[in-house]
Design an enzyme around this catalytic site. Structure first.
Site, PDB file in Angstrom:
ATOM      1  N   THR A  23       0.870  -1.187   0.000  1.00  0.00           N
ATOM      2  CA  THR A  23       0.000   0.000   0.000  1.00  0.00           C
ATOM      3  C   THR A  23       0.909   1.240   0.000  1.00  0.00           C
ATOM      4  OG1 THR A  23      -0.216  -0.238   2.411  1.00  0.00           O
ATOM      5  CG2 THR A  23      -2.017  -1.084   1.058  1.00  0.00           C
ATOM      6  N   LYS A  77       3.936  -6.869   4.013  1.00  0.00           N
ATOM      7  CA  LYS A  77       3.739  -5.458   3.704  1.00  0.00           C
ATOM      8  C   LYS A  77       3.549  -4.733   5.025  1.00  0.00           C
ATOM      9  CE  LYS A  77       0.510  -3.213   3.590  1.00  0.00           C
ATOM     10  NZ  LYS A  77      -0.035  -2.218   4.597  1.00  0.00           N
ATOM     11  N   THR A  81       1.677  -6.510  13.578  1.00  0.00           N
ATOM     12  CA  THR A  81       1.745  -5.156  13.035  1.00  0.00           C
ATOM     13  C   THR A  81       1.846  -5.042  11.525  1.00  0.00           C
ATOM     14  OG1 THR A  81       4.155  -5.051  13.252  1.00  0.00           O
ATOM     15  CG2 THR A  81       2.881  -4.436  15.155  1.00  0.00           C
ATOM     16  N   GLU A 128       6.595   4.845   7.157  1.00  0.00           N
ATOM     17  CA  GLU A 128       6.172   6.043   6.436  1.00  0.00           C
ATOM     18  C   GLU A 128       6.991   7.257   6.880  1.00  0.00           C
ATOM     19  OE1 GLU A 128       1.994   6.447   6.954  1.00  0.00           O
ATOM     20  OE2 GLU A 128       1.496   4.754   5.647  1.00  0.00           O
TER      21      GLU A 128
END
Length: 463
Positions: free
Chosen positions: A127, A153, A164, A251
């Protein structure tokens, strides 16, 4: 234009194990997979979609899990209740089930066993990930080659409170489902549960491990013995590598922080201290800015809730640029700010080490194995000596190398069969004498170091 669905398929039925999010808000696929794994039914396939999480979707979301499984069952000629499902993406949206079922049919007609197909699957489940995450290794059990491979992922909603992320690991080892579950549960605590990016625990966290037995090894029916330990080690290697890839791909992340705690009174306390450091916003900010502010590390330890003696704490930082000590016995020491900055500027990984004053006795059991030479090279790199408690096996020639490199060698067991060596006192000594002869023949050393199989205080010998 990117792919957004993946399928894993085994014609042979698989033993399945899994761990799932501890978030009270669980996505529909988590509930579906959890119930199927707990049922103990054999598994043939996994279908995963990215883009929509199928979380907070009520009964409709659960119905869509069933429809996805039924579509896979029809396309592959397998029962619907042998299909696991996974979803990742935006929360609160319903799956476009007609497109999902069409995708399942397309995937079933394009399955393959080569590396490119595996890589395509790893890319399809991404994603916000910036790159695919894969890992695989092979080893031997009973002279049979066994392979463990996995993909995962995870980039956001990464915090240590189960696993997680989405992770899928497969192996051709023959192993009972209950034994596989025991291994997976232990491994998750040491790998995926020890990473964090943003402190958020996802609704969709899932790790699934499938074993189809096609390697042809003797089925592993107990969480003991050389075969189990070899499988455990391989699963651990793959899961740790995937977990590290996820943490490094967080991220917005520019650096990967690894915290090593040594000398804590318990493993659980060591884990808590390490988690407190790696989740500290101030510590992250210092590392991001390449600022060797050891006080933030020490502070994070202090509010972890673990009671320790601050006067016995040492703190060092390490990366490929070198090592620098900053705190010794609870007091700051003079160090090179310039060198520390260079250490923290590395993007490949930074280790924050904290340890109390200690003496460590490093031992290895159940070798030599295919990993022994790599272990010896690592020990040489850091100038560390260890004791190897050995067993009889196919890598006996490495016993000589263990001794030649300056390590101690000890006796563990010849058979590693508890039912044989603990049958009687004489049976134990017969087994011990056999491994002693092997060591003498291979190394010329007559050692007096012994480690009891199962440990010196165990219930195994009483069975």
């Amino acid at each position: 234009g990117r792919t957004d669905m993946a399928m894993i398929y085994s014609a042979s039925p698989c033993a399945a194990a899994g761990t799932f999010t501890r978030n009270v808000v669980k996505a529909a696929p988590v509930i579906w997979d959890r119930d199927l794994v707990r049922s103990g039914k054999p598994v043939h396939a996994v279908v995963v979609n990215s883009g929509i999480a199928n979380a907070c979707t009520g009964q409709t979301g659960l119905d869509y899990c069933l429809k996805t499984a039924e579509a896979a069952g029809a396309a592959l000629g397998i029962p619907a209740d042998s299909v696991l499902v996974g979803s990742t993406g935006v929360i609160g949206c319903q799956l476009p089930i007609d497109r999902i079922c069409a995708g399942v049919k397309a995937l079933a007609g394009d399955l393959g066993e080569d590396l490119d197909h595996g890589t395509d699957a790893a890319k399809a489940i991404m994603t916000t990930d910036t790159h695919k995450k894969e890992c695989a290794c092979s080893f031997e059990i009973d002279g049979k080659k066994v392979t463990v491979g996995g993909m995962a992922k995870g980039s956001g909603m990464i915090h240590p409170d189960m696993c997680t992320m989405l992770g899928y690991v497969t192996t051709d080892a023959a192993v009972e489902a209950s034994v596989l579950q025991q291994a997976v549960s232990a491994i998750v605590d040491e790998t995926f549960n020890m990473i964090s990016v943003d402190g958020d625990t996802s609704t969709n966290d899932t790790l699934l491990v499938l074993a189809n037995g096609e390697a042809g090894n003797t089925r592993i029916t107990s969480a003991e013995g050389e075969a189990y330990e070899a499988l455990f080690e391989a699963l651990h290697l793959v899961c740790r590598d995937l977990a590290m890839q996820m943490a490094g791909d967080g991220e917005g992340a520019t650096k990967l922080i690894e915290c090593t705690v040594q000398g804590a009174d318990t493993l659980e306390n060591a884990r808590t201290l390490a988690k407190s450091v790696i989740t500290s916003s101030l510590t992250k900010a210092a590392v991001y800015g390449s600022d060797a502010n050891w006080g933030r590390i020490f502070c994070a330890m202090g509010y972890s809730g673990i009671n320790f003696d601050p006067n016995k704490v040492n703190i060092t930082i390490e990366s490929t640029a070198g090592v620098e000590a900053m705190l010794k016995s609870g007091l700051p020491i003079k160090f090179s700010e310039e060198k520390a900055k260079k250490i923290l500027e590395e993007n490949g990984g930074i280790c924050l080490g904290k340890d109390m004053e200690k003496v460590i006795y490093l031992t290895f059991d159940d070798g030599p194995s295919i990993y022994t030479k790599e272990i010896l090279d690592t020990l040489d790199k850091y100038g560390v000596k260890a004791t190897f408690f050995v067993v009889n096996g196919k890598q006996n020639h490495l016993m000589k190398e263990i001794v030649n490199r300056g390590h101690q060698i000890g006796l563990h067991t010849y058979t590693h069969r508890y039912d044989i060596l603990y049958k009687s006192e004489q049976a134990y000594y017969d087994d011990l004498n056999k491994i002693n002869e092997v060591v003498k023949n291979e190394t010329g050393v007559e050692t007096k170091l012994i480690r009891f199989p199962g440990g010196s205080s165990n219930a195994i010998s009483k069975k």
